[in-house]
Design a protein around this motif. Structure first.
Motif, PDB file in Angstrom:
ATOM      1  N   ASP A   1       1.004  -1.207  -0.457  1.00 38.60           N
ATOM      2  CA  ASP A   1      -0.392   0.112   0.331  1.00 38.60           C
ATOM      3  C   ASP A   1       0.751   1.287  -0.229  1.00 38.60           C
ATOM      4  OD1 ASP A   1      -2.301  -2.062   0.131  1.00 38.60           O
ATOM      5  OD2 ASP A   1      -3.012  -0.654   2.145  1.00 38.60           O
ATOM      6  N   GLU A   2       2.076   1.298   0.704  1.00 40.26           N
ATOM      7  CA  GLU A   2       2.584   2.528   0.539  1.00 40.26           C
ATOM      8  C   GLU A   2       3.302   2.840  -0.757  1.00 40.26           C
ATOM      9  OE1 GLU A   2       7.077   1.560   2.845  1.00 40.26           O
ATOM     10  OE2 GLU A   2       5.445  -0.234   3.452  1.00 40.26           O
TER      11      GLU A   2
ATOM     12  N   GLU B   1       0.564   4.302  -2.578  1.00 45.17           N
ATOM     13  CA  GLU B   1       0.329   5.876  -1.749  1.00 45.17           C
ATOM     14  C   GLU B   1       1.144   7.020  -2.141  1.00 45.17           C
ATOM     15  OE1 GLU B   1      -0.278   4.036   1.923  1.00 45.17           O
ATOM     16  OE2 GLU B   1      -2.441   3.526   1.758  1.00 45.17           O
ATOM     17  N   GLU B   2       2.305   5.846  -2.040  1.00 48.88           N
ATOM     18  CA  GLU B   2       3.790   7.192  -2.791  1.00 48.88           C
ATOM     19  C   GLU B   2       3.458   7.654  -4.148  1.00 48.88           C
ATOM     20  OE1 GLU B   2       8.051   7.199  -2.805  1.00 48.88           O
ATOM     21  OE2 GLU B   2       6.913   6.092  -1.006  1.00 48.88           O
TER      22      GLU B   2
END
Length: 265
Positions: free
Chosen positions: A220-221, A224-225
């Motif tokens: 997810d990170e 999101e980035e």
């Protein structure tokens, strides 16, 4: 053998060994806490996590199809490592890459594939060309094959230039059904005489469920980035739909590849 539900191991980076300067994203050989060496792709380099996402998706799709890919791992890096690095450029890279990066098992002693020296049969050539048309990989040319010979077997590497739609900002739905015109420069295109056979087999393997399971691997990170204005769920859905649409309309890129091949031979 075709793999089932994809899974990736997680390792911790313990030592920066040496840079690989030939890559635009400044990859490096690192040692992990499992005592293996990996080629690390840094989230803080070049075009950022989108390169890591492309590397992950393309690599695991290839593995699902039975092609040889070095093991992909999630490699966590502590930016404190930058304190012991004398090179300022590498210091900055390590500082910018804290968290989860992507590593590929280092194939020690492997040599670069040479189309003049190494013979690839029509089946394997067709499978690789089909894969690269699917993932829109512009980086498998005679100048830069991104293939290695290791223990007399062909291994595919470096897929960060794939899925370039996510850099363009253009309509991904439209791009998912475009022919892959860059296939004309593919190093294996002259040998790829069995594209229809590869297409028939691979379409049955890459079901929407299989694609979703591969896309679910993206942290997810990273999403999101890469797409700060979208939720990770929406970004993940975009990748799944792009790939499933492209597979469903694969005759478009197969026809383009056959057309380009006829122009060569």
């Amino acid at each position: 053998m075709i793999s089932s539900q994809p899974q990736l191991r997680a390792v911790q980076v313990v030592r920066y060994v040496t840079p690989l300067r030939e890559g635009g994203s400044l990859p490096a050989i690192i040692e992990a806490d499992d005592e293996f060496l990996y080629v690390l792709k840094f989230r803080g380099a070049g075009q950022g996590v989108k390169v890591l996402i492309a590397e992950l998706l393309a690599g695991e799709i290839a593995r699902t199809l039975g092609l040889r890919i070095p093991e992909i791992v999630f490699a966590t890096l502590d930016p404190v490592m930058s304190r012991t690095e004398p090179d300022e450029e590498i210091q900055d890279l390590l500082k910018a890459s804290g968290g989860v990066n992507l590593g590929l098992h280092y194939l020690s002693g492997a040599i670069t594939f040479d189309a003049v020296v190494n013979t690839i049969d029509a089946t394997l050539a067709s499978q690789i060309v089909w894969l690269d048309c699917l993932i829109t990989n512009v980086d498998r040319t005679a100048r830069n094959t991104n293939m290695l010979m290791w223990h007399k077997e062909l291994w595919l590497i470096d897929h960060g230039a794939s899925l370039y739609f996510h850099h363009s900002g253009q309509n991904w739905q439209e791009q998912s059904q475009r022919p892959f015109t860059q296939v004309k420069d593919h190093v294996l295109l002259p040998q790829a005489s069995e594209l229809e056979q590869a297409d028939a087999i691979f379409r049955t393997i890459l079901t929407p469920q299989r694609i979703q399971s591969i896309v679910s691997l993206i942290p997810d990170e990273w999403l999101e980035e890469a797409f700060p204005t979208e939720s990770a769920l929406e970004s993940r859905k975009m990748y799944s739909q792009f790939l499933t649409t492209r597979i469903a309309s694969s005759e478009i890129f197969v026809n383009e590849a056959n057309y380009a091949r006829k122009a060569l031979i």
